[in-house]
Design a protein around this motif. Structure first.
Motif, PDB file in Angstrom:
ATOM      1  N   ALA A 119      -3.194  10.632  58.543  1.00  6.95           N
ATOM      2  CA  ALA A 119      -2.723  11.697  59.727  1.00  6.95           C
ATOM      3  C   ALA A 119      -2.812  13.050  59.122  1.00  6.95           C
ATOM      4  CB  ALA A 119      -1.215  11.342  60.116  1.00  6.95           C
ATOM      5  N   SER A 120      -2.680  13.947  59.986  1.00  8.51           N
ATOM      6  CA  SER A 120      -2.911  15.533  59.573  1.00  8.51           C
ATOM      7  C   SER A 120      -1.859  15.998  58.483  1.00  8.51           C
ATOM      8  CB  SER A 120      -2.749  16.420  60.934  1.00  8.51           C
ATOM      9  OG  SER A 120      -1.510  16.395  61.556  1.00  8.51           O
ATOM     10  N   ASP A 121      -0.731  15.313  58.481  1.00  4.47           N
ATOM     11  CA  ASP A 121       0.259  15.595  57.626  1.00  4.47           C
ATOM     12  C   ASP A 121      -0.119  14.970  56.024  1.00  4.47           C
ATOM     13  OD1 ASP A 121       1.069  12.954  57.918  1.00  4.47           O
ATOM     14  OD2 ASP A 121       3.104  13.223  58.507  1.00  4.47           O
ATOM     15  N   ARG A 122      -1.329  14.387  56.115  1.00  2.00           N
ATOM     16  CA  ARG A 122      -1.808  13.643  54.782  1.00  2.00           C
ATOM     17  C   ARG A 122      -0.798  12.485  54.203  1.00  2.00           C
ATOM     18  NH1 ARG A 122      -4.436  18.382  51.097  1.00  2.00           N
ATOM     19  NH2 ARG A 122      -5.614  19.284  52.684  1.00  2.00           N
ATOM     20  N   CYS A 123      -0.308  11.789  55.332  1.00  2.00           N
ATOM     21  CA  CYS A 123       0.368  10.600  54.916  1.00  2.00           C
ATOM     22  C   CYS A 123      -0.167   9.303  55.832  1.00  2.00           C
ATOM     23  CB  CYS A 123       1.919  10.771  55.604  1.00  2.00           C
ATOM     24  SG  CYS A 123       2.899  11.794  54.668  1.00  2.00           S
ATOM     25  N   ILE A 124      -0.412   8.349  54.973  1.00  3.64           N
ATOM     26  CA  ILE A 124      -1.033   7.233  55.554  1.00  3.64           C
ATOM     27  C   ILE A 124      -0.469   6.611  56.881  1.00  3.64           C
ATOM     28  CG2 ILE A 124      -1.950   4.773  55.027  1.00  3.64           C
ATOM     29  CD1 ILE A 124      -1.873   5.680  52.070  1.00  3.64           C
ATOM     30  N   ALA A 125      -1.275   6.591  57.849  1.00 10.92           N
ATOM     31  CA  ALA A 125      -0.793   6.301  59.332  1.00 10.92           C
ATOM     32  C   ALA A 125      -1.329   4.629  59.396  1.00 10.92           C
ATOM     33  CB  ALA A 125      -1.509   6.786  60.388  1.00 10.92           C
ATOM     34  N   ASP A 126      -2.190   4.180  58.664  1.00 14.70           N
ATOM     35  CA  ASP A 126      -2.715   2.647  58.615  1.00 14.70           C
ATOM     36  C   ASP A 126      -3.635   2.253  57.517  1.00 14.70           C
ATOM     37  OD1 ASP A 126      -3.033   0.021  59.873  1.00 14.70           O
ATOM     38  OD2 ASP A 126      -4.390   0.623  61.349  1.00 14.70           O
ATOM     39  N   ILE A 127      -3.766   0.952  57.174  1.00  9.86           N
ATOM     40  CA  ILE A 127      -4.557   0.511  56.161  1.00  9.86           C
ATOM     41  C   ILE A 127      -4.949  -0.774  56.544  1.00  9.86           C
ATOM     42  CG2 ILE A 127      -4.628  -0.199  53.898  1.00  9.86           C
ATOM     43  CD1 ILE A 127      -2.237   1.498  53.017  1.00  9.86           C
ATOM     44  N   ARG A 128      -6.333  -0.831  56.400  1.00  8.18           N
ATOM     45  CA  ARG A 128      -7.194  -2.158  56.830  1.00  8.18           C
ATOM     46  C   ARG A 128      -8.298  -2.524  55.762  1.00  8.18           C
ATOM     47  NH1 ARG A 128      -4.730  -3.182  61.262  1.00  8.18           N
ATOM     48  NH2 ARG A 128      -5.000  -1.702  63.067  1.00  8.18           N
ATOM     49  N   ASP A 129      -8.176  -3.721  55.674  1.00  4.61           N
ATOM     50  CA  ASP A 129      -9.627  -4.284  54.735  1.00  4.61           C
ATOM     51  C   ASP A 129     -10.602  -4.322  55.417  1.00  4.61           C
ATOM     52  OD1 ASP A 129      -7.616  -4.131  52.580  1.00  4.61           O
ATOM     53  OD2 ASP A 129      -7.336  -6.462  52.720  1.00  4.61           O
ATOM     54  N   MET A 130     -11.792  -4.130  55.088  1.00  7.60           N
ATOM     55  CA  MET A 130     -13.127  -4.073  55.617  1.00  7.60           C
ATOM     56  C   MET A 130     -14.152  -4.927  54.835  1.00  7.60           C
ATOM     57  SD  MET A 130     -13.495  -0.227  56.946  1.00  7.60           S
ATOM     58  CE  MET A 130     -13.956   0.582  55.336  1.00  7.60           C
ATOM     59  N   PHE A 131     -15.080  -5.524  55.444  1.00  4.37           N
ATOM     60  CA  PHE A 131     -15.896  -6.481  54.885  1.00  4.37           C
ATOM     61  C   PHE A 131     -17.516  -6.103  55.168  1.00  4.37           C
ATOM     62  CE2 PHE A 131     -11.906  -8.530  55.556  1.00  4.37           C
ATOM     63  CZ  PHE A 131     -11.626  -9.105  54.555  1.00  4.37           C
ATOM     64  N   PRO A 132     -18.357  -6.319  54.158  1.00  2.96           N
ATOM     65  CA  PRO A 132     -19.736  -5.806  54.222  1.00  2.96           C
ATOM     66  C   PRO A 132     -20.430  -6.335  55.514  1.00  2.96           C
ATOM     67  CG  PRO A 132     -19.180  -6.524  52.209  1.00  2.96           C
ATOM     68  CD  PRO A 132     -18.111  -7.016  52.961  1.00  2.96           C
ATOM     69  N   CYS A 133     -21.630  -5.482  56.161  1.00  7.40           N
ATOM     70  CA  CYS A 133     -22.328  -5.937  57.011  1.00  7.40           C
ATOM     71  C   CYS A 133     -23.483  -5.043  56.579  1.00  7.40           C
ATOM     72  CB  CYS A 133     -21.798  -5.321  58.276  1.00  7.40           C
ATOM     73  SG  CYS A 133     -23.123  -6.081  59.755  1.00  7.40           S
ATOM     74  N   SER A 134     -24.257  -5.757  55.564  1.00  6.49           N
ATOM     75  CA  SER A 134     -25.477  -5.045  54.980  1.00  6.49           C
ATOM     76  C   SER A 134     -26.739  -5.121  55.324  1.00  6.49           C
ATOM     77  CB  SER A 134     -25.444  -5.468  53.358  1.00  6.49           C
ATOM     78  OG  SER A 134     -25.304  -6.533  53.353  1.00  6.49           O
ATOM     79  N   GLU A 135     -27.024  -6.489  56.067  1.00  4.90           N
ATOM     80  CA  GLU A 135     -28.294  -6.719  56.518  1.00  4.90           C
ATOM     81  C   GLU A 135     -28.576  -6.639  58.265  1.00  4.90           C
ATOM     82  OE1 GLU A 135     -30.684  -6.880  54.181  1.00  4.90           O
ATOM     83  OE2 GLU A 135     -29.256  -6.593  52.650  1.00  4.90           O
ATOM     84  N   GLY A 136     -29.869  -6.520  58.374  1.00  5.53           N
ATOM     85  CA  GLY A 136     -30.044  -6.641  59.883  1.00  5.53           C
ATOM     86  C   GLY A 136     -29.959  -5.199  60.450  1.00  5.53           C
ATOM     87  N   PRO A 137     -30.513  -4.945  61.893  1.00  2.00           N
ATOM     88  CA  PRO A 137     -30.616  -3.839  62.477  1.00  2.00           C
ATOM     89  C   PRO A 137     -29.055  -3.329  62.894  1.00  2.00           C
ATOM     90  CG  PRO A 137     -31.230  -5.467  64.140  1.00  2.00           C
ATOM     91  CD  PRO A 137     -31.093  -6.105  62.565  1.00  2.00           C
ATOM     92  N   VAL A 138     -29.031  -1.983  63.218  1.00  3.95           N
ATOM     93  CA  VAL A 138     -27.877  -1.616  63.511  1.00  3.95           C
ATOM     94  C   VAL A 138     -27.081  -2.153  64.490  1.00  3.95           C
ATOM     95  CG1 VAL A 138     -26.563   0.635  64.377  1.00  3.95           C
ATOM     96  CG2 VAL A 138     -28.319   0.825  62.964  1.00  3.95           C
ATOM     97  N   SER A 139     -27.756  -2.744  65.745  1.00  2.00           N
ATOM     98  CA  SER A 139     -27.142  -3.509  66.880  1.00  2.00           C
ATOM     99  C   SER A 139     -26.676  -4.698  66.538  1.00  2.00           C
ATOM    100  CB  SER A 139     -28.362  -3.414  67.924  1.00  2.00           C
ATOM    101  OG  SER A 139     -29.455  -4.195  67.711  1.00  2.00           O
ATOM    102  N   LEU A 140     -27.285  -5.380  65.700  1.00  3.13           N
ATOM    103  CA  LEU A 140     -26.829  -6.763  65.073  1.00  3.13           C
ATOM    104  C   LEU A 140     -25.410  -6.445  64.445  1.00  3.13           C
ATOM    105  CD1 LEU A 140     -27.081  -9.902  64.920  1.00  3.13           C
ATOM    106  CD2 LEU A 140     -28.420  -9.152  62.743  1.00  3.13           C
ATOM    107  N   CYS A 141     -25.440  -5.543  63.723  1.00  2.00           N
ATOM    108  CA  CYS A 141     -24.213  -5.041  62.508  1.00  2.00           C
ATOM    109  C   CYS A 141     -23.098  -4.848  63.674  1.00  2.00           C
ATOM    110  CB  CYS A 141     -24.558  -4.233  61.695  1.00  2.00           C
ATOM    111  SG  CYS A 141     -23.339  -4.068  60.494  1.00  2.00           S
ATOM    112  N   GLN A 142     -23.493  -3.882  64.643  1.00  2.00           N
ATOM    113  CA  GLN A 142     -22.359  -3.446  65.525  1.00  2.00           C
ATOM    114  C   GLN A 142     -21.735  -4.764  66.350  1.00  2.00           C
ATOM    115  OE1 GLN A 142     -24.618  -0.267  67.173  1.00  2.00           O
ATOM    116  NE2 GLN A 142     -23.235   1.113  66.600  1.00  2.00           N
ATOM    117  N   ARG A 143     -22.545  -5.669  66.635  1.00  4.54           N
ATOM    118  CA  ARG A 143     -22.181  -6.686  67.532  1.00  4.54           C
ATOM    119  C   ARG A 143     -21.348  -7.705  66.826  1.00  4.54           C
ATOM    120  NH1 ARG A 143     -26.954  -7.189  69.743  1.00  4.54           N
ATOM    121  NH2 ARG A 143     -27.711  -8.869  68.448  1.00  4.54           N
ATOM    122  N   GLU A 144     -21.926  -7.993  65.349  1.00  4.88           N
ATOM    123  CA  GLU A 144     -21.159  -9.036  64.723  1.00  4.88           C
ATOM    124  C   GLU A 144     -20.007  -8.351  63.832  1.00  4.88           C
ATOM    125  OE1 GLU A 144     -24.088 -11.246  62.777  1.00  4.88           O
ATOM    126  OE2 GLU A 144     -24.959 -11.829  64.403  1.00  4.88           O
ATOM    127  N   ALA A 145     -19.961  -6.993  63.419  1.00  5.52           N
ATOM    128  CA  ALA A 145     -19.102  -6.654  62.586  1.00  5.52           C
ATOM    129  C   ALA A 145     -17.893  -6.182  63.532  1.00  5.52           C
ATOM    130  CB  ALA A 145     -19.729  -5.537  61.877  1.00  5.52           C
TER     131      ALA A 145
END
Length: 179
Positions: A119-145
């Motif tokens: 947040a703007s006060d420099r305190c953590i508002a949320d934490i998430r784990d994210m997983f790779p989407c490294s291959e294929g066109p942008v549209s495929l990655c956006q749809r599947e990720a």
């Protein structure tokens, strides 16, 4: 101290510009914070400034990272794309001019990451784990990720190697400082 810091920064920037021929038609680079970047030949490197960032964890202690700073739209779009290795005490800090609610996605990102939405006060508002989407066109990655959306609005985001926050007891409400 200032001279050493300035010299260290200049050497780091030179490392970013040092291009070595990699396999599979890629350019292998080492970034200012020690990450390994393998760019396709049709992509140009983007330079990022670095800064020291400290997280003050309520669970105990503070944790320091050397982060690349993404402040422009082009830097936001590239982010940690094409990274094949990243030191554990490094990451990327995204700085925005106003609060956001949109999520991050992992197009052409090869490493599993954790993201703290800050947040703007420099305190953590949320934490998430994210997983790779490294291959294929942008549209495929956006749809599947998954679009990794925060639970709260944020002004900054910090991406690190997946598990960094959980292994150190860093959680929502902990605050950060940087120059």
């Amino acid at each position: 101290m200032w001279r050493y810091s300035r010299l260290n920064h200049l050497v780091s920037l030179l490392l970013v510009l040092l291009v070595a021929t990699g396999s599979h038609g890629r350019q292998a680079l080492v970034t200012a914070n020690g990450s390994v970047l393998e760019l396709p030949r049709d992509q140009s490197p983007i330079t990022f400034e670095t800064t020291r960032l400290r997280i003050h964890a309520a669970a105990g202690g503070s944790h320091e990272l050397l982060v690349e700073v993404a402040g422009s739209t082009i830097q936001h779009q590239r982010g940690l794309m094409y990274r094949t290795a990243m030191p554990e005490n490094s990451g990327m800090l995204f700085i925005f001019s106003h609060d956001h609610t949109s999520g991050f996605w992992m197009y052409r990102t090869h490493l599993p990451l954790s993201i703290a939405y800050i947040a703007s006060d420099r305190c953590i508002a949320d934490i998430r784990d994210m997983f790779p989407c490294s291959e294929g066109p942008v549209s495929l990655c956006q749809r599947e990720a998954v679009a990794y959306r925060p639970a709260q609005p944020y002004r900054y985001a910090l991406e690190v190697v997946q598990g960094y926050f959980s292994h150190r007891g860093i959680q929502v409400g902990d605050c950060l400082e940087w120059d």
